[in-house]
Design an enzyme around this catalytic site. Structure first.
Site, mmCIF file in Angstrom:
data_model
loop_
_atom_site.group_PDB
_atom_site.id
_atom_site.type_symbol
_atom_site.label_atom_id
_atom_site.label_comp_id
_atom_site.label_asym_id
_atom_site.label_seq_id
_atom_site.Cartn_x
_atom_site.Cartn_y
_atom_site.Cartn_z
ATOM 1 N N ASP A 64 0.853 -1.184 0.000
ATOM 2 C CA ASP A 64 0.000 0.000 0.000
ATOM 3 C C ASP A 64 0.884 1.227 0.000
ATOM 4 O OD1 ASP A 64 0.078 1.028 3.059
ATOM 5 O OD2 ASP A 64 -0.103 -1.154 3.075
ATOM 6 N N GLU A 122 -8.468 4.075 11.791
ATOM 7 C CA GLU A 122 -7.446 3.762 12.782
ATOM 8 C C GLU A 122 -7.224 4.963 13.686
ATOM 9 O OE1 GLU A 122 -3.291 4.063 11.304
ATOM 10 O OE2 GLU A 122 -4.181 3.881 9.296
ATOM 11 N N ASP A 148 -9.829 3.081 5.578
ATOM 12 C CA ASP A 148 -8.743 3.052 6.563
ATOM 13 C C ASP A 148 -9.240 3.768 7.808
ATOM 14 O OD1 ASP A 148 -6.462 3.366 8.083
ATOM 15 O OD2 ASP A 148 -5.290 4.372 6.529
#
Length: 277
Positions: free
Chosen positions: A76, A167, A165
């Site tokens: 990534d 987090e 994503d």
């Protein structure tokens, strides 16, 4: 006498400055006092940024992994990597990639075209990801921004569904100021809107410790959303509630300048299957 008074004044000012500097030095030693200076610029977050900070960089797995027999290597990347040498990665065995497309509703990856198209051109199956900032706008709004700026999906056999994503917050409070139920609602709004726009359930990228803290270890997404787990260790460890297996595992990070490496839980045909939906 005037000279004497001036001398006293200068001496007094010097004492005041010295005292202020001492006070400032003391303040900077207090917990959280320097945090403002450590907050990165908006838009600079990258996948795994919080994992590195909380769990360390880790290393390549050494074995003992409860996974399918074959793992397919992937990477990534974000704008930190600039123009990526995709041919070099392909020749090293990398077969799939995720590229950061957006963050919040205020940032688009300036290297997106080179990274997204370049990975495709060397033969990789690739997708894009969105770095969530639940404290800035709603989940549905960010899903729209993502889809409109590189996060879409097409049934061409080479495009993976978009990834959320979610987090640690690099810009402030760990859970973005949301309650656990509020965070679950935000994520649900994002994934529902993404599916409405693309016809695909997005991948959810997260770390188990963050998921427990910020969603209360909610298990309701496991039946629909593939799990991309972040853990920099020799084994994948505990998964968030509901998921009995992971689809992808980000197992190590070389930091923002090099990128992260990942295992797809299965052989190349399983990567193709996810792309095809």
């Amino acid at each position: 006498m005037p000279v004497h008074r001036s001398g006293k004044t200068l001496s007094g000012r010097s004492a005041v400055v010295t005292a202020l500097l001492a006070a400032l030095a003391l303040l900077l030693t207090l917990p959280g006092a320097a945090s403002a200076a450590q907050v990165p610029d908006r838009g600079t977050a990258w996948m795994g940024m919080g994992v590195v900070k909380h769990d360390g960089r880790g290393g390549k797995p050494a074995g003992g992994i409860s996974t399918l027999a074959t793992q397919t290597e992937g990477v990534d990347v974000s704008s930190h990597q600039g123009n990526v040498a995709w041919s070099t990665l392909w020749n090293s065995g990398v077969r799939w990639a995720y590229v950061k497309a957006t963050e919040g509703t205020y940032y688009k990856n300036t290297y997106f075209a080179q990274q997204y198209n370049g990975s495709y051109n060397v033969g990789m199956i690739r997708g894009s990801y969105h770095f969530a900032t639940p404290d800035t706008t709603s989940g549905a709004t960010q899903a729209d921004y993502f889809v409109n700026n590189g996060g879409g999906w097409s049934r061409d056999g080479k495009t993976l569904p978009g990834a959320l994503d979610i987090e640690w917050n690099p810009y402030g409070a760990t859970c973005y100021g949301k309650t656990q139920s509020g965070m679950v609602t935000w994520i649900r709004d994002f994934v529902n809107r993404y599916k409405y726009r693309t016809g695909r359930d997005p991948v959810i990228y997260t770390a188990t410790s963050w998921w427990k803290q910020c969603t209360g270890n909610y298990g309701g997404f496991a039946t629909t959303n593939p799990l991309w787990i972040a853990r920099y260790a020799s084994t994948v460890g505990e998964l968030p509630a509901g998921w009995g297996y992971y689809t992808m595992w980000q197992y190590t990070s070389s930091g923002p300048t090099v990128g992260d490496h990942n295992h797809f839980n299965g052989d190349y045909s399983r990567v193709q299957a996810l792309a095809n939906g």
